[in-house]
Design a protein around this motif. Structure first.
Motif, PDB file in Angstrom:
ATOM      1  N   MET A 107      -1.397   1.921  -5.870  1.00  0.00           N
ATOM      2  CA  MET A 107      -1.895   2.891  -4.881  1.00  0.00           C
ATOM      3  C   MET A 107      -3.309   3.300  -5.287  1.00  0.00           C
ATOM      4  O   MET A 107      -3.532   3.779  -6.397  1.00  0.00           O
ATOM      5  CB  MET A 107      -0.974   4.111  -4.857  1.00  0.00           C
ATOM      6  N   ASP A 124      -6.244   2.999  -0.052  1.00  0.00           N
ATOM      7  CA  ASP A 124      -5.022   2.983   0.746  1.00  0.00           C
ATOM      8  C   ASP A 124      -4.850   4.261   1.566  1.00  0.00           C
ATOM      9  O   ASP A 124      -3.936   4.347   2.392  1.00  0.00           O
ATOM     10  CB  ASP A 124      -3.793   2.807  -0.155  1.00  0.00           C
ATOM     11  N   GLN A 166      -4.374  -2.742  10.330  1.00  0.00           N
ATOM     12  CA  GLN A 166      -3.044  -2.850   9.729  1.00  0.00           C
ATOM     13  C   GLN A 166      -1.948  -3.254  10.708  1.00  0.00           C
ATOM     14  O   GLN A 166      -0.928  -3.811  10.303  1.00  0.00           O
ATOM     15  CB  GLN A 166      -2.660  -1.504   9.091  1.00  0.00           C
TER      16      GLN A 166
END
Length: 371
Positions: free
Chosen positions: A1, A5, A218
């Motif tokens: 992470m 992100d 995405q």
């Protein structure tokens, strides 16, 4: 992470990086802001960033990426399952498999989604005093990698009073090299003494442009669809994702709302009784989602009367209905309607009989819709 992100929130990311580079990381931080703005993803990214500063960080790099580093500790609400001993108080570790599964699905999630992972009947999730004792023991140990130890406490407002008091003592006398990251949806419900010991990190809603760009990158949406969803999501990435996956649910909610309003206006008592009876087929969570939808579409109908498109957040199907229905929601009944749906949500949460709640609601809509 990583910070990459996290959608948007550029200024907050820079602020956190600056804290680390200047060695001015507070021992306790409280992340707040609207639902879906990225509080938890940002806290997780910052935790990974801190763990990467340790002298042996390279050894733990794979563990950091999987959010399973030995110096990273998660605290979150749990329930008491029927298989537990009557005297047993659950801790976060009891639900580690479910927690890891949810993290693998993505860093943006809601309390309702977590409840869905661990639900057992209608039990309320809380953070117990046993969790504070467990966390105290973990944090008293030396850092395994020689750097920071990070404790992420998600939804600290759900700590019971004994847990909150012990957590307060931990914040007042933090173990060496420990950073607490509290992520709250309702900071006003925290003890004032806990809030006062945390540096607050206030996030704003995500910009429509940032959400649209993320949807294109995405989710492979077209620019037009991404822009439409970003506008309706109103700064919430979780809401944007829900819109993509829950179109069928919203269509059912809209149809139920149409039926309620049409039958209430026509004062069709027998049909309304049947309609209320049909709501019993839904789960408590689905009933709450339906009432939240009723609340939203009512407010959207009121705002539609101002003829300012930027103030509305409607899908094409919703707008086709609202453009005709909006005149029936005005300054004489908007407050009453909103309060009615909120009250029904509370009754459903208290396990009140579904048919009684919805039929009583329908009777009150009859009185409100003609004002």
């Amino acid at each position: 992470m990583t910070f990459n992100d996290v959608i948007g929130q550029v200024s907050i990311k820079e602020r956190l990086r600056h804290m680390t580079s200047t060695g001015q990381v507070p021992h306790a931080m409280l992340f707040t802001g609207p639902e879906g703005c990225g509080k938890m993803p940002l806290a997780m990214a910052f935790a990974c960033h801190l763990l990467e500063q340790g002298p042996r960080a390279e050894q733990g790099k794979a563990m950091i990426q999987k959010m399973q580093h030995p110096d990273l500790h998660f605290t979150y609400p749990t329930i008491k399952r029927s298989k537990f001993n009557a005297a047993y108080s659950p801790v976060s570790e009891d639900f580690a498999p479910e927690w890891r599964q949810m993290l693998e699905e993505g860093p943006y999630f809601t309390a309702a989604q977590w409840t869905e992972h661990i639900k057992e009947g209608q039990k309320k999730a809380v953070i117990t005093v046993a969790e504070s004792n467990s966390l105290n023991r973990k944090l008293s140990l030396l850092s395994s990698q020689g750097g920071y130890k990070v404790s992420i406490i998600w939804l600290p407002e759900l700590m019971n009073i004994d847990c909150a008091n012990k957590m307060l003592k931990l914040l007042e006398e933090p173990p060496a090299q420990t950073v607490f990251l509290l992520v709250s949806e309702a900071p006003e419900q925290l003890l004032e003494t806990i809030r006062s010991r945390c540096q607050q990190i206030q996030l704003r809603r995500i910009s429509d442009d940032d959400i649209a760009q993320a949807l294109i990158a995405q989710r492979n949406l077209t620019a037009d669809d991404a822009a439409r969803i970003a506008h309706i999501a109103a700064g919430s990435w979780t809401r944007a994702l829900q819109m993509i996956t829950a179109e069928d649910d919203n269509a059912e909610h809209l149809e139920a709302f149409k039926q309620l309003m049409r039958m209430a206006y026509a004062r069709q008592l027998t049909e309304l009784k049947t309609w209320a009876e049909e709501q019993k087929t839904l789960t408590r969570d689905a009933l709450d989602a339906r009432l939240k939808y009723f609340l939203r579409i009512t407010r959207e109908s009121f705002m539609y009367n101002f003829h300012m498109p930027k103030l509305n957040y409607l899908t094409p199907d919703e707008e086709a209905f609202v453009c005709k229905f909006a005149p029936y929601i005005n300054e004489h009944n908007i407050i009453g309607m909103s309060q009615l749906f909120e009250t029904c949500r509370k009754h459903i949460a208290q396990n009140t009989n579904t048919h009684i709640v919805f039929f009583d609601m329908a009777m009150q809509v009859i009185m409100l819709i003609r004002r």
